[in-house]
Design an enzyme around this catalytic site. Structure first.
Site, PDB file in Angstrom:
ATOM      1  N   LYS A 229      53.592  35.539  39.019  1.00  0.00           N
ATOM      2  CA  LYS A 229      55.016  35.184  39.003  1.00  0.00           C
ATOM      3  C   LYS A 229      55.711  35.450  40.331  1.00  0.00           C
ATOM      4  O   LYS A 229      55.204  36.120  41.213  1.00  0.00           O
ATOM      5  CB  LYS A 229      55.722  35.875  37.824  1.00  0.00           C
ATOM      6  CG  LYS A 229      55.383  35.144  36.510  1.00  0.00           C
ATOM      7  CD  LYS A 229      56.115  35.672  35.316  1.00  0.00           C
ATOM      8  CE  LYS A 229      55.716  34.843  34.078  1.00  0.00           C
ATOM      9  NZ  LYS A 229      56.153  35.462  32.831  1.00  0.00           N
ATOM     10  N   ARG A 263      49.452  39.074  29.308  1.00  0.00           N
ATOM     11  CA  ARG A 263      49.257  37.615  29.304  1.00  0.00           C
ATOM     12  C   ARG A 263      48.969  37.194  30.741  1.00  0.00           C
ATOM     13  O   ARG A 263      49.834  37.312  31.601  1.00  0.00           O
ATOM     14  CB  ARG A 263      50.528  36.941  28.773  1.00  0.00           C
ATOM     15  CG  ARG A 263      50.454  35.418  28.722  1.00  0.00           C
ATOM     16  CD  ARG A 263      51.789  34.843  28.256  1.00  0.00           C
ATOM     17  NE  ARG A 263      51.751  33.386  28.159  1.00  0.00           N
ATOM     18  CZ  ARG A 263      51.928  32.565  29.187  1.00  0.00           C
ATOM     19  NH1 ARG A 263      52.141  33.046  30.399  1.00  0.00           N
ATOM     20  NH2 ARG A 263      51.885  31.255  28.993  1.00  0.00           N
TER      21      ARG A 263
HETATM   22  N1  HH2 Z   1      55.537  33.478  30.692  1.00  0.00           N
HETATM   23  C1  HH2 Z   1      55.393  32.136  30.790  1.00  0.00           C
HETATM   24  C2  HH2 Z   1      55.203  31.367  29.636  1.00  0.00           C
HETATM   25  N2  HH2 Z   1      55.134  31.942  28.412  1.00  0.00           N
HETATM   26  N3  HH2 Z   1      55.188  33.863  27.057  1.00  0.00           N
HETATM   27  C3  HH2 Z   1      55.321  35.184  26.929  1.00  0.00           C
HETATM   28  N4  HH2 Z   1      55.256  35.761  25.720  1.00  0.00           N
HETATM   29  N5  HH2 Z   1      55.543  35.995  28.013  1.00  0.00           N
HETATM   30  C4  HH2 Z   1      55.625  35.488  29.283  1.00  0.00           C
HETATM   31  O1  HH2 Z   1      55.847  36.274  30.246  1.00  0.00           O
HETATM   32  C5  HH2 Z   1      55.481  34.074  29.456  1.00  0.00           C
HETATM   33  C6  HH2 Z   1      55.259  33.278  28.291  1.00  0.00           C
HETATM   34  C7  HH2 Z   1      55.458  31.477  32.117  1.00  0.00           C
HETATM   35  O2  HH2 Z   1      54.215  31.423  32.741  1.00  0.00           O
HETATM   36  P1  HH2 Z   1      53.202  30.172  32.730  1.00  0.00           P
HETATM   37  O3  HH2 Z   1      52.801  29.823  31.348  1.00  0.00           O
HETATM   38  O4  HH2 Z   1      52.087  30.506  33.646  1.00  0.00           O
HETATM   39  O5  HH2 Z   1      54.012  29.003  33.430  1.00  0.00           O
HETATM   40  P2  HH2 Z   1      54.782  27.711  32.913  1.00  0.00           P
HETATM   41  O6  HH2 Z   1      55.916  28.172  32.066  1.00  0.00           O
HETATM   42  O7  HH2 Z   1      55.232  27.039  34.199  1.00  0.00           O
HETATM   43  O8  HH2 Z   1      53.809  26.872  32.135  1.00  0.00           O
END
Ligand code: HH2
Length: 285
Positions: A229, A263
């Site tokens: 992040k 995660r």
């Molecule tokens: N972060 C993201 C998405 N879902 N869910 C939980 N429970 N906690 C988190 O910190 C979290 C989440 C964002 O990361 P990512 O899935 O890598 O990116 P994107 O939203 O661009 O798909």
């Protein structure tokens, strides 16, 4: 150092023991535009391959998402989100032994994903966007991740401010827990998450890691998602492809301060880090 409380998380009959050993949730974004892996696993067969690889690398949960919630992102229409996640979940249920989670805030996506065999609903809005989501989770016996967000992905990074950061996060999560339980989700199926990067400036994200143990007062397992992040880029001055070591440091800090689940995209290195931190936490002092 305080010991983590132990829990047995019931995911539609599958039991996940939490507290002695940190669980790793592997991220599987079936999207063209996620901030770090957008487009890489958009093809369902590539996504399934990556999920199998993550299980091999030590993932305890696979989190399948069909909508990027990066800062500034627009929401994806329901039909499109279903088209992305369902084929992957359907293919995975017979192939992996670990619980599959669906990263969505839409009750209709959650319902179809649970019908297809998912067993955890991961809601970035902490049951604050879709009033029907908690009931769907309850109906299917799913576990629920209640995450804190301030605002919506579209606007959340427009100068978010807090009077009392941990107090506000705790109150929001407490309200999500109340919504889950009053819809019939049993208390032992709820996980909380402070939502790293969701309506938070650098100082807020760092303070969350430092004060994470305050969330233990909610009496639920704690999940933290630091993977690749922006706060890591802000501290180290590195782009998204160079954030592995920063992610691992944040994973270690999270577990030392009480996280039960992390995660992450990089499952194998995270597994190594949490195994070492778990071993340190278990030793008699
Ligand atoms: N972060 C993201 C998405 N879902 N869910 C939980 N429970 N906690 C988190 O910190 C979290 C989440 C964002 O990361 P990512 O899935 O890598 O990116 P994107 O939203 O661009 O798909």
């Amino acid at each position: 150092m305080k010991a983590r409380r132990e829990f047995v998380l019931d995911c539609r009959g599958r039991k996940l023991e939490l507290g002695r050993r940190t669980a790793v949730m592997g991220v599987l974004n079936v999207t063209p535009d996620s901030f770090s892996d957008g487009g890489v696993f958009f093809d369902p067969s590539r996504a399934v391959e990556r999920a199998l690889e993550m299980v091999e690398e030590g993932a305890d949960i696979i989190d399948v998402g069909g909508e990027s919630t990066r800062p500034g992102a627009d929401s994806v229409p329901l039909e499109e989100e279903l088209r992305r996640v369902l084929p992957v979940i359907e293919a995975l249920v017979d192939k992996v032994d670990v619980p599959i989670s669906v990263d969505t805030y839409k009750s209709q996506v959650a319902k179809r994903a649970l019908e297809a065999g998912a067993s955890i609903v991961n809601d970035i809005s902490g049951l604050h966007y879709d009033p029907d989501l908690a009931e769907v989770a309850a109906e299917y016996g799913a576990a629920v991740v209640v995450m804190h967000i301030k605002g919506t992905p579209k606007t959340m990074q427009q100068n978010p401010q807090y009077q009392d950061l941990m107090g506000e996060i705790t109150a929001y999560l407490d309200e999500g827990i109340r919504r889950a339980e009053s819809a019939g989700v049993p208390p032992e199926r709820i996980i909380v998450d402070p939502g790293i990067g969701f309506g938070k400036l650098l100082e807020h994200n760092l303070a969350i890691f430092r004060n994470l143990d305050e969330l233990a007062a909610l009496g639920k397992p704690i999940l933290v998602g630091p993977s690749r992040k922006r706060f890591i880029g802000e501290v180290l001055g590195v782009e998204v492809g160079e954030r592995l070591f920063g992610t691992l440091a944040a994973v270690a800090a999270s577990v030392l301060n009480g996280a039960h689940i992390v995660r992450v995209h990089d499952v194998r290195p995270s597994r190594h880090v949490v195994d070492i931190v778990d071993a340190i936490l278990r030793v008699e002092s």
